[in-house]
Design an enzyme around this catalytic site. Sequence first.
Site, PDB file in Angstrom:
ATOM      1  N   SER A  28     -22.375  13.731  34.356  1.00 12.52           N
ATOM      2  CA  SER A  28     -23.606  14.325  34.896  1.00 12.52           C
ATOM      3  C   SER A  28     -24.645  13.291  35.299  1.00 12.52           C
ATOM      4  CB  SER A  28     -24.215  15.285  33.873  1.00 12.52           C
ATOM      5  OG  SER A  28     -24.597  14.579  32.703  1.00 12.52           O
ATOM      6  N   LYS A  30     -26.076  11.246  32.756  1.00 14.78           N
ATOM      7  CA  LYS A  30     -26.959  11.088  31.594  1.00 14.78           C
ATOM      8  C   LYS A  30     -27.060   9.636  31.111  1.00 14.78           C
ATOM      9  CE  LYS A  30     -23.331  12.878  28.626  1.00 14.78           C
ATOM     10  NZ  LYS A  30     -22.381  12.894  29.735  1.00 14.78           N
ATOM     11  N   HIS A  63     -19.256   0.760  32.568  1.00 16.91           N
ATOM     12  CA  HIS A  63     -20.588   0.888  31.967  1.00 16.91           C
ATOM     13  C   HIS A  63     -21.195  -0.497  31.740  1.00 16.91           C
ATOM     14  CE1 HIS A  63     -21.513   5.113  30.438  1.00 16.91           C
ATOM     15  NE2 HIS A  63     -20.461   5.267  31.228  1.00 16.91           N
TER      16      HIS A  63
END
Length: 186
Positions: A28, A30, A63
């Site tokens: 999403s 987040k 990430h």
Amino acid sequence: MSDRVETSASIPGAVLPRVTLVLGGARSGKSRYGEVLVEKAATLYLATAEARDQEMAERIRRHRARRGARWITIEETWALTDRLRTEARADRPILVDCLTLWLANLMEAGRDIEHETAALVAALPELRGPVIFIANEVGLGIVPENALARAFRDHAGRLNQMIAASADRVVFIAAGLPLILKDRNA
């Protein structure tokens, strides 16, 4: 994520809330939203994921690459509460990504979930610096067909509610867009 995301660094004199909870579904946005909140600060990233397969290893690699070298990353799969107590500082926000994986780690290790989550919530007022928690909202889908998946969904829902009740700000992310659910400073 849009360039219009309000960051603590872009607001003169802004101070991050003591506790922020960022919720959303898978993919999403987040994690990116949480990173943008503190992108100009020297931030500690507490990662709860373990690279148990190639797909997760690749996700972790992406990430890390997105965050860059200025982030201090500590991997903490179980002792999150203790780590927060020792690492929290007023001059360095902590981004915890993510509570949902921490919960899965605890369940897999056979830990006492109620005790661990209550200890985390009880520690929040004692922390010496701002913390941003990332968590999946897993209760929006169908009822899982097996007992373990239902237990996980239930534990995650209770954990999110407990953190949200203590948080100064709660943000729900859908399709990369933030919806402020709670803001004590507004």
